[in-house]
Design an enzyme around this catalytic site. Structure first.
Site, mmCIF file in Angstrom:
data_model
loop_
_atom_site.group_PDB
_atom_site.id
_atom_site.type_symbol
_atom_site.label_atom_id
_atom_site.label_comp_id
_atom_site.label_asym_id
_atom_site.label_seq_id
_atom_site.Cartn_x
_atom_site.Cartn_y
_atom_site.Cartn_z
ATOM 1 N N ASP A 68 26.309 35.689 1.034
ATOM 2 C CA ASP A 68 25.509 36.622 1.864
ATOM 3 C C ASP A 68 26.066 38.043 1.829
ATOM 4 O O ASP A 68 25.315 39.001 1.648
ATOM 5 C CB ASP A 68 25.314 36.105 3.303
ATOM 6 C CG ASP A 68 26.576 35.875 4.104
ATOM 7 O OD1 ASP A 68 27.686 35.864 3.513
ATOM 8 O OD2 ASP A 68 26.469 35.695 5.337
ATOM 9 N N ASP B 241 24.151 33.331 9.073
ATOM 10 C CA ASP B 241 24.006 32.481 10.257
ATOM 11 C C ASP B 241 22.933 33.022 11.195
ATOM 12 O O ASP B 241 22.141 32.273 11.765
ATOM 13 C CB ASP B 241 25.351 32.401 11.004
ATOM 14 C CG ASP B 241 26.490 32.013 10.079
ATOM 15 O OD1 ASP B 241 26.205 31.404 9.027
ATOM 16 O OD2 ASP B 241 27.644 32.329 10.396
HETATM 17 C C1 GLA Z 1 30.291 32.059 7.700
HETATM 18 C C2 GLA Z 1 29.746 33.461 7.889
HETATM 19 C C3 GLA Z 1 28.516 33.695 7.018
HETATM 20 C C4 GLA Z 1 28.762 33.281 5.581
HETATM 21 C C5 GLA Z 1 29.430 31.915 5.514
HETATM 22 C C6 GLA Z 1 29.855 31.539 4.118
HETATM 23 O O1 GLA Z 1 29.394 31.116 8.195
HETATM 24 O O2 GLA Z 1 29.410 33.675 9.237
HETATM 25 O O3 GLA Z 1 28.118 35.032 7.120
HETATM 26 O O4 GLA Z 1 29.501 34.253 4.898
HETATM 27 O O5 GLA Z 1 30.560 31.826 6.339
HETATM 28 O O6 GLA Z 1 28.739 31.334 3.337
#
Ligand code: GLA
Length: 344
Positions: free
Chosen positions: A21, A155
């Site tokens: 992301d 997320d």
């Molecule tokens: C966590 C972070 C997300 C993403 C994931 C890995 O969940 O909050 O933004 O980077 O790790 O994919």
């Protein structure tokens, strides 16, 4: 007493597309039915009185000028602070929240809390909810600037855009979100907690993000989305492997969408395994407890299993054929609707 505003923010499972992301890449998450509920009642004295019901702890601060704080208080103060900074005029309120997403299990209890807090505060203050992408960005600023985790938008977008029976193909370069039907036929998705709690602020998450930024800068590209495997091979270690993970993971997301469209669960299982190997060997975010959880899923007959979320602990995700018996402690997960205000 005025009637309460009640908002729910779901946690998420990420089918595939990890650490992509913040590299302008691709991911395929879905919202789950577990999440955080925030109940807000206007009290009209310019303060927020917050109660973390699950912890039996309280906080109180002026709504117009919250100061940073540690732990869950940072999220609540950040929600009020970011909304005020975005121009929302919030009323004083009593907030009470509780959640069903296990904390530190890689299922995004943090985003569930941020999203539910922001929706409840907007609703109790009578302020219209902005565009969901803007809201996702605002929620991620809470995490980045108030909690100290340099997380991306995965997320928050998953929590805000969730749809029953669909995964969400997110392109973080364009911030487009495309629901993809998730039909598992007779297989099931489970999560299994490794028993190792993680926090993004304290783990190696921020350093992985910095490594990706350094790799992009050495390659002279805006983000690793623009890098190729040949370019990645020219980088010094460990940046070369970090970049290789991001590049191959983006391709796996595209392949996973095809596997879902063709209802090819065996292919999906192989992609989960390949994602795990890449996260373990190239991105180095696995731990012995996570490896043990993955092995338990594979021993149970999983078609594929992988570490989920930021890594360094948390839960693993596995795809099980219908006939297999899930390992002890596993929880079935399926895509549910996104964040919502349930009252008034
Ligand atoms: C966590 C972070 C997300 C993403 C994931 C890995 O969940 O909050 O933004 O980077 O790790 O994919």
């Amino acid at each position: 007493m005025t009637s309460p505003a009640i908002a729910f923010g779901p946690g998420r499972v990420n089918l595939i597309g990890e650490h992509t992301d913040y590299n302008d890449g691709l991911a395929l998450p879905f919202a789950i039915s577990e999440g955080v509920t925030v109940r807000a009642v206007a009290i009209g004295d310019g303060r927020i009185d917050a109660v973390a019901a699950d912890l039996g702890e309280r906080d109180s601060f002026p709504v117009a000028s919250p100061a940073p704080a540690e732990g869950w208080r940072g999220f609540v103060r950040g929600a009020a602070g970011e909304l005020e900074r975005a121009g929302a005029r919030l009323v004083g309120a009593e907030l009470q929240f509780s959640g069903t997403v296990p904390r530190g299990a890689g299922m995004s209890s943090s985003a569930a809390l941020e999203v539910a807090l922001v929706l409840a505060l907007l609703s109790v203050s009578g302020v219209a909810v902005p565009d969901r992408i803007e809201l996702a960005k605002l929620c991620s600023r809470i995490e980045n600037d108030w909690v100290g985790a340099r997380t991306g938008l995965l997320d928050q977008i998953a929590s805000l855009y969730g749809e029953a029976d669909h995964a969400l193909l997110i392109d973080f370069r364009t911030l487009s979100v495309r629901p993809v039907p998730l039909r598992l036929d007779d297989s099931r998705l489970i999560t299994l907690d490794s028993g190792e709690e993680h926090t993004h602020a304290g783990s190696g998450y921020n350093s992985r993000r910095a490594e990706c930024a350094e790799a992009a800068s050495l390659l002279g590209v805006a983000s690793l989305r623009d890098a190729t495997l040949e370019m990645a091979a020219s980088l010094p270690e460990p940046l070369s492997r970090r970049a290789r993970h991001v590049i191959t993971e983006n391709s796996r997301v595209e392949d996973a969408v095809r596997a879902l469209e063709q209802r090819d669960m065996a292919a999906m299982g192989c992609l989960l395994d390949a994602s795990h190997a890449s996260l373990r060997d190239d991105f180095e975010v696995s731990t012995p407890a996570v490896e043990d959880a993955v092995s338990r899923c594979k021993d149970a007959g999983a078609l594929g299993a992988r570490i989920m979320g930021g890594g360094f602990g948390g839960s693993v995700l596995a795809l099980l054929p219908g006939a297999a018996q899930a390992p002890i402690g596993a929880v079935d997960v399926r895509p549910g609707p996104g964040a919502r205000v349930t009252a008034p």
